[in-house]
Design a protein around this motif. Structure first.
Motif, PDB file in Angstrom:
ATOM      1  N   VAL C  72       2.797   2.736  -0.621  1.00 54.06           N
ATOM      2  CA  VAL C  72       1.670   2.226   0.147  1.00 54.06           C
ATOM      3  C   VAL C  72       0.432   3.090  -0.062  1.00 54.06           C
ATOM      4  O   VAL C  72       0.489   4.313   0.040  1.00 54.06           O
ATOM      5  N   SER C  73      -0.690   2.403  -0.359  1.00 56.49           N
ATOM      6  CA  SER C  73      -1.993   3.074  -0.344  1.00 56.49           C
ATOM      7  C   SER C  73      -2.827   2.452   0.761  1.00 56.49           C
ATOM      8  O   SER C  73      -2.706   1.252   1.038  1.00 56.49           O
ATOM      9  N   GLY C  74      -3.673   3.270   1.390  1.00 53.16           N
ATOM     10  CA  GLY C  74      -4.498   2.735   2.476  1.00 53.16           C
ATOM     11  C   GLY C  74      -4.910   3.842   3.417  1.00 53.16           C
ATOM     12  O   GLY C  74      -4.781   5.034   3.119  1.00 53.16           O
ATOM     13  N   ARG C  75      -5.434   3.442   4.557  1.00 51.62           N
ATOM     14  CA  ARG C  75      -5.959   4.399   5.506  1.00 51.62           C
ATOM     15  C   ARG C  75      -5.278   4.200   6.868  1.00 51.62           C
ATOM     16  O   ARG C  75      -5.040   3.085   7.298  1.00 51.62           O
ATOM     17  N   VAL C  76      -5.007   5.327   7.526  1.00 55.29           N
ATOM     18  CA  VAL C  76      -4.450   5.248   8.872  1.00 55.29           C
ATOM     19  C   VAL C  76      -5.598   5.058   9.849  1.00 55.29           C
ATOM     20  O   VAL C  76      -6.546   5.855   9.857  1.00 55.29           O
ATOM     21  N   THR C  77      -5.533   3.978  10.622  1.00 58.67           N
ATOM     22  CA  THR C  77      -6.572   3.720  11.610  1.00 58.67           C
ATOM     23  C   THR C  77      -5.953   3.806  12.987  1.00 58.67           C
ATOM     24  O   THR C  77      -4.733   3.798  13.137  1.00 58.67           O
ATOM     25  N   THR C  78      -6.817   3.879  13.952  1.00 62.12           N
ATOM     26  CA  THR C  78      -6.271   3.935  15.308  1.00 62.12           C
ATOM     27  C   THR C  78      -6.817   2.778  16.099  1.00 62.12           C
ATOM     28  O   THR C  78      -7.971   2.381  15.970  1.00 62.12           O
ATOM     29  N   ILE C  83      -1.400   4.014  16.258  1.00 65.54           N
ATOM     30  CA  ILE C  83      -2.000   4.045  14.935  1.00 65.54           C
ATOM     31  C   ILE C  83      -1.363   2.980  14.077  1.00 65.54           C
ATOM     32  O   ILE C  83      -0.236   2.533  14.331  1.00 65.54           O
ATOM     33  N   GLN C  84      -2.091   2.522  13.066  1.00 68.65           N
ATOM     34  CA  GLN C  84      -1.519   1.576  12.122  1.00 68.65           C
ATOM     35  C   GLN C  84      -2.119   1.857  10.750  1.00 68.65           C
ATOM     36  O   GLN C  84      -3.073   2.619  10.620  1.00 68.65           O
ATOM     37  N   VAL C  85      -1.541   1.247   9.731  1.00 65.69           N
ATOM     38  CA  VAL C  85      -2.028   1.460   8.377  1.00 65.69           C
ATOM     39  C   VAL C  85      -2.758   0.211   7.899  1.00 65.69           C
ATOM     40  O   VAL C  85      -2.190  -0.892   7.946  1.00 65.69           O
ATOM     41  N   ASN C  86      -4.004   0.368   7.487  1.00 56.01           N
ATOM     42  CA  ASN C  86      -4.694  -0.717   6.790  1.00 56.01           C
ATOM     43  C   ASN C  86      -4.397  -0.572   5.317  1.00 56.01           C
ATOM     44  O   ASN C  86      -4.908   0.326   4.641  1.00 56.01           O
ATOM     45  N   ILE C  87      -3.541  -1.456   4.830  1.00 55.59           N
ATOM     46  CA  ILE C  87      -3.011  -1.300   3.475  1.00 55.59           C
ATOM     47  C   ILE C  87      -4.030  -1.828   2.464  1.00 55.59           C
ATOM     48  O   ILE C  87      -4.562  -2.931   2.616  1.00 55.59           O
ATOM     49  N   SER C  88      -4.283  -1.041   1.416  1.00 56.63           N
ATOM     50  CA  SER C  88      -5.164  -1.527   0.359  1.00 56.63           C
ATOM     51  C   SER C  88      -4.380  -1.832  -0.914  1.00 56.63           C
ATOM     52  O   SER C  88      -4.827  -2.612  -1.748  1.00 56.63           O
ATOM     53  N   ASP C  89      -3.218  -1.246  -1.045  1.00 61.26           N
ATOM     54  CA  ASP C  89      -2.391  -1.550  -2.209  1.00 61.26           C
ATOM     55  C   ASP C  89      -0.924  -1.338  -1.865  1.00 61.26           C
ATOM     56  O   ASP C  89      -0.574  -0.427  -1.110  1.00 61.26           O
ATOM     57  N   LEU C  90      -0.094  -2.182  -2.459  1.00 57.64           N
ATOM     58  CA  LEU C  90       1.332  -2.139  -2.152  1.00 57.64           C
ATOM     59  C   LEU C  90       2.103  -2.374  -3.441  1.00 57.64           C
ATOM     60  O   LEU C  90       1.890  -3.380  -4.117  1.00 57.64           O
ATOM     61  N   ASN C  91       3.000  -1.430  -3.782  1.00 59.14           N
ATOM     62  CA  ASN C  91       3.817  -1.594  -4.978  1.00 59.14           C
ATOM     63  C   ASN C  91       5.275  -1.356  -4.661  1.00 59.14           C
ATOM     64  O   ASN C  91       5.617  -0.646  -3.724  1.00 59.14           O
TER      65      ASN C  91
END
Lengths: 325, 325, 325, 325, 325, 325
Positions: C72-78, C83-91
């Motif tokens: 998982v690539s992305g940013r942890v947001t609150t 908290i949750q992850v806004n995923i920008s890429d998934l492999n």
């Protein structure tokens, strides 16, 4: 902060300004573009309504949880066949009369208390002193008059315990004449006191949430402890006390239903049957009244009966009940 | 009227002269030609034996019923692989020590009481004062030490409640170390007090017949009332009392098994499991010990387990148990 | 592709770059204007977190399903208190150590294996050889050490089966001394092997999904087949084998709970009680640990107990347990 | 010691001289004046009869117990509507063919074995080899052909397992054509092998007493072990074996009825239904046949059905059944 | 308004112009900005599909509810692995053949009716006249041929009752030959009539909603009343009628499953077993066919079996079944 | 052959000469020396007594079975605290009034019929005509007035059905006023007719043995058929009939208790509760009255309640009940 507008009277287009309600339920949602909103269920004693709150201030978001009193500002809108509140401001309410917020018995409390006093007056001594001490005079009396009889199944509203109790007392007096060998004083005392522990089982301040005592001890055992304690102070005869305690302990009928011992005396069997009868009829009418539909059958299954129920012809969910004798 | 010969020691040919026994069971029969006779089961703490009484005097016939102490004269005869007593005289016994008549724990009472005191001493205050008051010092202490833990299922003998209690207390102390987060004082107090109401549930004078209190109130509710009463006298902290009462109320595990509320705390879950464990093992060994057969399997089904049980190799039904730590 | 950041350590604002997780759950949703997005639950051994993936590439959409390892690539947001992850890429992740993805025992595997070896060493022959062959030496040993003890009820994490087994073994050794007539070797062997079939019941590669063998045969029967097979190779005595198989077959206690025969020997009754005790305590602590709330009571009902549970004072869901002796 | 007179043919006045029977039940009684006597139930494959033995020699009394073969001398007497044997001498029988003593299938074994071979021949490979090895060729084949299908509920007689098996096999073949998607070889193999463990579950030498293996392991698990063992020797494909084992494991339908896993494949559901159907019909006819009464309804409740059953018109308890196709 | 395009044939890009469907389910939703939309499930006899209707006219919103026939205009779009309908217009359909809207048996009605007539013709008199009158000639015949056998569990589609009935009739004829003492005419009549009350239990016009008669009386009692009424008109022999009524009344097997009396005759036991068998197999195949997944196991638990089921190899959910003989 | 001496009046020393009784039970016994004798239980409406018949003539032995009327000659003897009849001659009685032989209601039939007529008169049309036709005028009326309400549980005596019915009718009228929305005519009709099928369920000529109709059809379904038949003749409105049939069908409350559908209307719920109440109280008093003991508690467990019951103070088993209003 007095109650000005009741849910039963709301119409589309009305404006609410700091109107008190019970925040019965609250769910946080987030829209796709990240705007948070709250989906709420508001209640007062006349019913319940949905409310949506967009652009919730952080401060509100921190304290909002089910079971609180709130002051709501906003506009009543209509969508399809239902009205809802578009909330523009939400504040915590303090020091308000909870009976305006919770669903409440449609019978007047004064009337029910008068019936209760009449039933107590019908008891011979020493029964009368014991019951009067617990239900009318002691520190529990006020909580008893306000408590619900259950969290959801039947008489689940403010004053429901009192309504259920006086209905059962009237039935007990009738059945003690209908059948032979019934000790009227014992049976009537049992009917009046059988659920007294429920006065401590729910927390009205949190929307009928179970109290710690309700969870850990339960109303049957708590009721016995209350009665034993009162009896000790009144020098109540030991044998009669044991009979009365047996009625409290066994009134659910079987262990599966939560009574540690089964009914073994005529009065205990009668009390269990009266309780079953009155709670089933109460549960029937509550389910029909709470079901939103308008057809001949309820749209939802009753948890108590496991089936959908047929609405009685002429049923009016807002009418005052008439179950006094 | 002291006990001279125990059932475990009887042999064919012995003569009994006014020997005390418990009349555990008595059935009236009539022979074809009209001669009445009594078929009896006699018990003392070492076991039970059949007795036949021909030509019963009318006087005897009037008072003989199960649960009395009796003085038996007659001869021990042998028939097949079993001995029985041919009774020639039968009198009512008064003022005798019942523990000689009833099946009794094979552990010495003094030893078990020493263990009980040791467990109580391991408690911190205020737990220690409460438990000591109820089990060691109060008016209930003596009945507690003599009571059976059940009428038939497990530890169904004089001292059985004490034996079951000290075994559970030892397990509770071990498990409070084995698992995290366990409040040792709470759990151990619960183990020691969980069945205290059973001290009033059976009538030893009638062969463990249920007392009125046992039938009408039951040991769970009676136990709570006893503890609440003792706690009131000792200013026991309310919160700890509620936790302890929860353990008593929930120790049967489910409503189906007679607990009005289910275990909801770690200690309550543990106590129920310890009780289940110790009563199942007790019930297993009791059934194997009471079963008359000699094969690898018991001849009768255990009521507790619903199946025939396999005798442990080397099992000796007369040996002293060794379940202390 | 080594694990760099664990869920237990994530904080709002962190960036993830190809971080491996288990894709525990994935749901497809469509917004009003037709934009597809994925709602995911990501897990590693320290916990779980939600992830949202907007504008999912078609390629991802094709392969994404629960039970896979993902990068998982992305940013942890609150958002609110979570908290949750806004995923920008998934492999898709391949060739990674699954134990980093799945919830895992908080006890160290090495420590538990040392305890296991100690328990095996305490067995006399021929028991020791049989148990050692199956649990320590054979091809099953590794799967045994990693398997969960259940899919959801208790010890539902990597290493949970091993943790449950060594806890039960310690209890078995204690109880074999506490009670008379217990065959220590038989009971301890049963404790160590009772759930060995569970090593084949779940598929770790799919997030503890039941395997075909788990669905069609079940761990009880599979366990017996494994033991019978091993015993055949070791010339294990037939009578002892039958006793041991009885313990495996009956350890659920009743047919309703999945044991084709009920416990009929002292050791079988003990093993069932130990299993019940340890799984109930495990299930209690798991439920309290997994419940998201922070109050005195869990917000959700436990499936195992059917009620909400009271959090033990001082409970820390991230602390290492201490249930060794 | 060959069998000369069968119970079905006994008439009042006949003399028996060392006639072999199964001593199905024996109770010791003592008359008022101390004369011991034995009340016995004698069985052979055609039915059962009571026997009374006065003035029993001590030697006899020592060895007589249910489940032995005995040689009976005495006279057949008649009392009311029933005949009984007044026994004058009773000796232990050794080395005799037990099938003459036990209730037996009214179908000929040769005929049923021919049907069995026909069903096996209908199987494709590798199923045929596996089933043939277990039921026709291996060391179990003979026990399989003689075993009862149950101790009391249905087909509780010598050859009952074989009779039940071939009836189910015929039904399986029919239903595999009636419904779509059924794997005939799998279903038929399951029908033939589903109860193979019962060949070891009862001890014919003791009147169908459960064997140690039946008590401790049970026929379901034993059956799986037998099949896994045979399959290992035949290199049976793993996937087909797993399917077949599933049928054995699940054929009781639910955990409550003793199957550790529920049926999950079409063939497993079918097999359970066929087993239920054939055992219910068998149990119906057995109960009607064993009930002593002569009215339209049986005098006793069927344990299987919980009610009294209506005798089919024309029912003849001694006729040969005709349930082959 | 004839049916032109069936759901089984829809593909992305197709345009629908007033195409008739059953409105199986409809939910009102509101988007964040206040746009109302309807989420619908549309059905015809070949399957079901989702539909979204934005900017719903108020007029539509008033009448739309589950169980109506509707005419749909719009475009089939594709999203992920599923197609859906973007609805542009929705009108109420009247006077249309409901069998095009509801899921329907994949067997042809003509073929099933031919089988039904064949089964009736196989009956001797007076059975044949009674069954023919009820199922083929009377006013109920048409409803019988169209009714489902259940609302959801098995054969829950138009013609399902007929399909279930002829399958059971074929099994009944086979089993009446397989077992002794079976009255073929009684059993076959029972198989044909056992669920005749179901012709009145569901309301096809409302998507199999239970009718008032189904809710208040139920198909078992209604079936008996229908048969008693027909028998009265035909002078059917009283004794045979009582036997037949027993089959109807008891065919659910136990009171728990809704039969007021348990089966007590051989034919009643057989009929219950045949009904159980055919409904279980039907329920198995229905669940596998309705489950959306494509793996070896269904993704959802079957309500009937309580577990996930294994798809039979080669299973084709659109193929015509082949369960005739 | 008129009844001269009732069991309630028998005293030791009385001679009986051809006195009619019901032969409620008869067991054949044989003494050690081969003398056959009969142990009998004789009943009339005032109670039951044991009888012994030595040296039974063969002719008697052939016909004697439970459920016949008999003429008894012999002497009343006393043994212990019980009297019995030493029978010297026994003949079959024909053409006698069975109500003298069976236990009977202690209320006068005329009085109960007057109450019944009063309840019917309270009904509005068309209810009154329907109920009057069935209970007062039709061919069933006489059987209805004599039938028991059950075989053993409650009101198990001649006239018991009538006594139970009028008690329920009085309760129904009271409760229809106590609660809102109750349709008094529907509820009262249901109370009067709910058990009408029981008029055909027992065979009084055989001591309340279940009739073929009771076994095969049951009183619920038979009651519905009777009502449907009567309604067809009276042009009773279809909708009201469906409501009434629902009350009959559902009055046992759940499927487990034999009702094919559960109560779904207010009146159906009330009727079930009234039936439960009246049968429980009836069953309580019957058990206490039939229990032979004299202590505070019954010596036997009640089958209905599963426990021993406490005798109400002042209970007199021979007094006339007073349960009219």
């Amino acid at each position: 902060m007095a109650k000005a507008k009741f849910i039963g009277d709301l119409k589309a287009g009305m404006e609410l300004a700091g109107e008190p309600f019970l925040l019965h339920d609250v769910v946080r949602r987030q829209s796709k573009d990240g705007r948070p909103f709250l989906l709420t269920t508001l209640r007062d004693r006349t019913g319940q309504i949905s409310g949506v709150f967009w652009d919730v201030p952080l401060a509100v978001d921190v304290w909002a949880r089910p079971g609180l009193g709130v002051l709501v500002s906003g506009r009543v809108t209509t969508y399809k066949d239902a009205i809802q509140v578009n909330i523009s401001d939400l504040n915590r309410a303090n020091g308000i009369d909870l009976t305006d917020f919770l669903p409440a018995s449609r019978r007047s409390r004064a009337e029910m208390l008068a019936e209760l006093r009449d039933h107590v007056a019908a008891l011979a001594e020493p029964w009368q002193s014991l019951v009067a001490y617990i239900l009318l005079e002691g520190e529990l009396a006020e909580r008893f008059a306000a408590a619900p009889a259950a969290r959801s199944m039947h008489h689940a509203y403010v004053g429901g315990l009192l309504e259920h109790t006086v209905s059962m007392a009237a039935l007990a007096r009738h059945l003690a004449r209908h059948y032979d060998y019934v000790n009227m004083d014992l049976l009537l005392s049992g009917a009046l006191l059988h659920d007294v522990g429920k006065a401590l089982e729910y927390s009205l301040g949190e929307g009928f949430a179970p109290s710690d005592d309700g969870r850990l001890v339960g109303h049957i055992v708590r009721g016995v402890v209350l009665i034993e304690h009162a009896a000790a102070g009144l020098d109540f005869p030991e044998d009669a006390l044991q009979q009365l305690v047996h009625l409290i302990v066994s009134h659910h009928g079987t262990q599966e239903w939560g009574s540690p011992v089964a009914p073994k005396t005529l009065e205990a069997v009668l009390l269990h049957q009266i309780d079953l009868l009155d709670s089933r009829i109460g549960g029937f009418l509550d389910h029909v009244g709470n079901d939103g539909g308008a057809g001949a059958w309820t749209t939802k299954r009753s948890d108590m009966f496991g089936v959908e129920l047929r609405r009685p012809p002429g049923f009016d969910r807002y009418a005052r009940p008439n179950n006094q004798e």
